[in-house]
Design an enzyme around this catalytic site. Structure first.
Site, PDB file in Angstrom:
ATOM      1  N   SER A  47      22.389 -18.787  -4.741  1.00  0.00           N
ATOM      2  CA  SER A  47      21.174 -18.667  -3.936  1.00  0.00           C
ATOM      3  C   SER A  47      19.899 -18.823  -4.760  1.00  0.00           C
ATOM      4  O   SER A  47      18.803 -18.916  -4.189  1.00  0.00           O
ATOM      5  CB  SER A  47      21.158 -17.312  -3.218  1.00  0.00           C
ATOM      6  N   LYS A 100      16.641  -9.447   0.932  1.00  0.00           N
ATOM      7  CA  LYS A 100      15.833 -10.109  -0.098  1.00  0.00           C
ATOM      8  C   LYS A 100      14.349 -10.083   0.261  1.00  0.00           C
ATOM      9  O   LYS A 100      13.500  -9.763  -0.581  1.00  0.00           O
ATOM     10  CB  LYS A 100      16.326 -11.549  -0.287  1.00  0.00           C
TER      11      LYS A 100
END
Length: 800
Positions: free
Chosen positions: A649, A692
């Site tokens: 990611s 996140k």
């Protein structure tokens, strides 16, 4: 000008319309199973339960809290109630070999009745004996037998006595012996007078005595046979008396159980064995005079009372058993021991049933992980399924440790085994155990989440209302249902799906009920319960945030920096999952080492992360190095990272930082970025997007908003957004921004405020664009490498 890549506040969270569901109790809905969706798993369970062929046991695969056990129980409850009740079993003494107790099968509900009948039989035996041996008829026959023996014996002695008298010798009969003595003048001489006789007379007496003893031996040579005849006739008399006395006692039992062969056989064996037992207890009274009737009853029960292994109530249906602790003894049964003067003893009465016996004829539900962790159990269960029988034995016998003194008769195995376990366990068994594939042919696969359809939302609402009512919690308001639906979508990380972990929602209801002081649970109470849980589990997340604010962990949320960017990571510690920003730096210099992943070189980067870094080389070559060799040295590092890192990611953030360092273009530190990418620059979805964003938002909020802060995420993750209300409010007020991009060029434009540029028809990028700068810089580095090669060649020619 409005940036179309900036997401609106409405897209950051699912907008639920309360009109889509009803909070009124629905009698039809309340009767449904306490799970949502899972049609595939339900269909597999229906098939597995209905399929009676061997090998069609069921493995229910899924994560805890998804309603696996609830679905199984709800499905089996009505089915098992309509099925035939399995037979009962009891163990009884094996009179031929007491080390191998015999199993008796009885119709359901009759084991206890049979046990009471045997108990009543024993009471009748004690009442009958020894009275039967004291009857006039018995005593008369007994006396006749003994008189016959005495007559034979006395007749033989009388003959010898007449011979002795003819020789002036007296014969004396004692209980155990016969003796001779001389007679003189019709008087028996004692030893003193005998010694005064002349020597000749004494010798004559001894000679005559020897002759008489020889005659006595000849006359009594058949005495042992007479005694055997006496004992045999007495035994036959006793047996006939016993048979005559017990025959009425067994007649009723024989008629009652005439259709059960096992019972008739056992009753017949009892009648045979009672001949000796009754004589031992009631005839030989000399050694048993001190034994009371209660002691005799106990001795009879130890020998004849059936040990009921399992007895189902009549018409109770097939059993459904869940064994929460599937150890060997809990599953297969055990044999208990008692200490008798330091020695361990046992008998058939100490055989105890296991879960397999209790579930025989029905269904047994087992946790696969517990089953595999218990020693010897998995292999023994497979043997039982293959052999079709339940055997009680010591698991240690295979190790050469003999701890069993009994070997009970096996019982037929007729059970549908339902294993409940995780995906990891199923695939492990599927790959490594061929026998597992033959025995568990039906897989009921539970999904992690279910579609957020109108029907499922209505079912969710009714389930929450029902569970709140059943648990004694306060009623749920409509706003509480909305908050629970939002929480469920948050757990599923998808606006269009609900989490299958229903237990989590039920726990939130219980916690909200604890916090609620009003008459019903509102949405704010649900939110308070979720926030309280996050606070309880948030110590590590708060510590990391405090270190960022203190400057211990270096994260910049303002300014612009070359070769530095804020990536977004997710950390999982115990049961807590939270997001946090992480600084990524890149250095670029001439050379041919390529892109070096510092984490991989330090053996901290795992395989998927390393793959993401390798993709960067493919992207650079495809986009920038079509006309010259790609010669570059670059180091990529996640700063202040001291543990293992996995996942791709961060690959988009690493590429943007690499291009920043390559083109000497500063990157906004007020933005954080996450996203995977492929070699063509297309941005791919990642996991943990909500955590996140929230991790970076907390840092920005703590430092103070600048109206320039925000996050960049993949366009493919927009439907995964289920952000907290405070982030949505900040976006609405323009304090925080969230951008969604579908390719790297869009991310570069947002990070640098410069256009990345697209190739024209001739394959060239617009002059002044970021991509043009990247190509130019890479060409310069490549040319430097070529110049160095030319100088080396010229030096070699000069030397020549």
């Amino acid at each position: 000008m409005t940036d179309t890549r900036k997401l609106s506040a409405k897209s950051l969270k699912l907008q639920i319309n309360p009109a889509d569901f009803s909070t009124l109790p629905d009698s039809t809905e309340s009767q449904k199973a306490t799970i949502l969706g899972q049609e595939r798993a339900q269909s597999a369970l229906n098939f597995g339960v209905a399929m009676q062929n061997p090998g069609y046991n069921i493995f229910v695969m899924g994560e805890p809290g998804t309603g696996r056990l609830s679905m199984i129980n709800n499905h089996l409850e009505p089915i098992s109630g309509e099925q035939e009740t399995p037979p009962s079993y009891a163990y009884v003494e094996n009179f031929e070999n007491n080390r191998e107790p015999v199993a008796i099968e009885l119709p359901a509900g009759q084991a206890q009745a049979f046990c009471k009948d045997i108990n009543r039989l024993l009471d009748n035996l004690i009442a009958t004996f020894p009275g039967a041996f004291e009857s006039p008829s018995y005593m008369q026959k007994k006396t006749a037998i003994e008189r016959s023996f005495s007559q034979r014996y006395n007749s033989a002695i009388d003959v010898i006595e007449q011979c002795a008298k003819a020789k002036n010798i007296a014969l004396f009969r004692d209980t155990e012996s016969i003796t001779f003595a001389p007679i003189r003048d019709e008087k028996v001489l004692d030893e003193e007078l005998f010694n005064q006789l002349p020597q000749v007379e004494r010798e004559t007496f001894h000679k005559d005595t020897e002759d008489l003893e020889d005659q006595l031996g000849d006359a009594l040579i058949e005495l042992p046979q007479w005694r055997r005849t006496l004992m045999e006739e007495s035994r036959q008399l006793d047996n006939a008396t016993i048979r005559l006395a017990i025959s009425p006692l067994f007649k009723e039992l024989t008629e009652r159980y005439q259709n059960i062969d096992n019972v008739i056989t056992y009753l017949s064996e009892i009648k045979k064995d009672l001949n000796e037992t009754i004589k031992d207890l009631f005839v030989q009274t000399q050694s048993l005079e001190g034994i009371s009737d209660s002691m005799k009853k106990q001795l009879l029960k130890d020998q004849y009372q059936p040990n009921i292994l399992i007895d189902y109530k009549e018409k109770s249906g097939a059993p459904v058993i869940y064994e929460s602790n599937p150890t060997y003894q809990n599953l297969f049964g055990r044999i208990e021991y008692s200490s008798d003067q330091g020695a361990l003893t046992t008998n058939y009465q100490r055989i105890c049933a296991g879960s397999l016996h209790q579930a025989n004829g029905g269904y047994l539900i087992l946790d696969a992980d517990k089953l595999l962790m218990a020693p010897f159990v998995w292999e023994a269960l497979k043997r039982a399924i293959q052999a079709g029988r339940i055997e009680i034995e010591s698991p240690y016998s295979e190790l050469g440790i003999n701890t069993v003194t009994l070997k009970p008769e096996v019982i037929p195995f007729n059970i549908k085994i339902i294993l409940v376990g995780s995906r990891e366990i199923y695939y492990l068994l599927h790959d490594l155990d061929d026998e597992f594939n033959e025995m568990f042919r039906v897989l009921a696969d539970f999904d992690y989440d279910i579609p957020r359809t109108a029907g499922n939302m209505q079912a969710f609402a009714q389930l929450m209302i029902q569970q709140a009512q059943d648990s004694g919690a306060k009623p749920l308001a409509q706003s509480a249902i909305v908050s629970l639906l939002e929480h469920s979508c948050r757990l599923a990380a998808d606006q269009q799906r609900l989490s299958a972990h229903i237990n989590d929602a039920l726990e939130i209801i219980a916690e909200a009920n604890f916090l609620c002081k009003a008459e019903q649970i509102e949405g704010q109470h649900i939110q308070q319960a979720v926030a309280a849980r996050e606070y309880r589990n948030g110590r590590i997340a708060q510590n990391i945030l405090d270190e960022m604010l203190a400057g211990t962990i270096l994260i910049n949320t303002s300014d612009r920096v070359i070769g530095q960017i804020n990536g977004l990571t997710v950390l999982e510690v115990g049961g807590s999952t939270f997001g946090a920003p992480s600084r990524i730096t890149v250095t670029v210099y001439p050379g041919s080492r390529g892109i070096v992943d510092v984490e991989r070189e330090a053996e901290l980067g795992l395989s998927i992360h390393s793959k993401g870094v390798m993709i960067l080389t493919g992207y650079l070559g495809n986009c920038y190095a079509q006309e010259f060799p790609l010669a570059i040295s670059a180091n990529i590092a996640l700063e202040q990272s001291y543990g293992h890192i996995d996942g791709d990611s961060a690959s988009m953030a690493e590429l943007c930082c690499l291009i920043s360092a390559l083109t000497l273009t500063p990157v906004k530190q007020s933005l954080a970025i996450t996203g995977s990418m492929n070699q063509f620059g297309e941005v791919q979805a990642i996991g943990g997007v909500n955590e996140k964003i929230e991790g970076f938002f907390k840092l920005c909020k703590a430092r103070g908003f600048s109206a320039e802060q925000g996050c960049i995420i993949p366009q493919a993750n927009v439907h995964n957004l289920m952000l907290k209300q405070e982030i949505i409010d900040a976006v609405e007020q323009g304090q925080f921004s969230i951008y969604a991009v579908s390719n790297v060029d869009e991310a570069l434009a947002i990070l640098t405020d410069e256009q990345a540029g697209k190739k024209d028809s001739e394959g060239a990028y617009p002059e002044g664009s970021l991509n043009f700068k990247a190509v130019s810089r890479l060409k310069e580095i490549s040319d430097l490498g070529n110049d160095d090669d030319d100088e080396e060649h010229e030096g070699e020619k000069s030397d020549a």
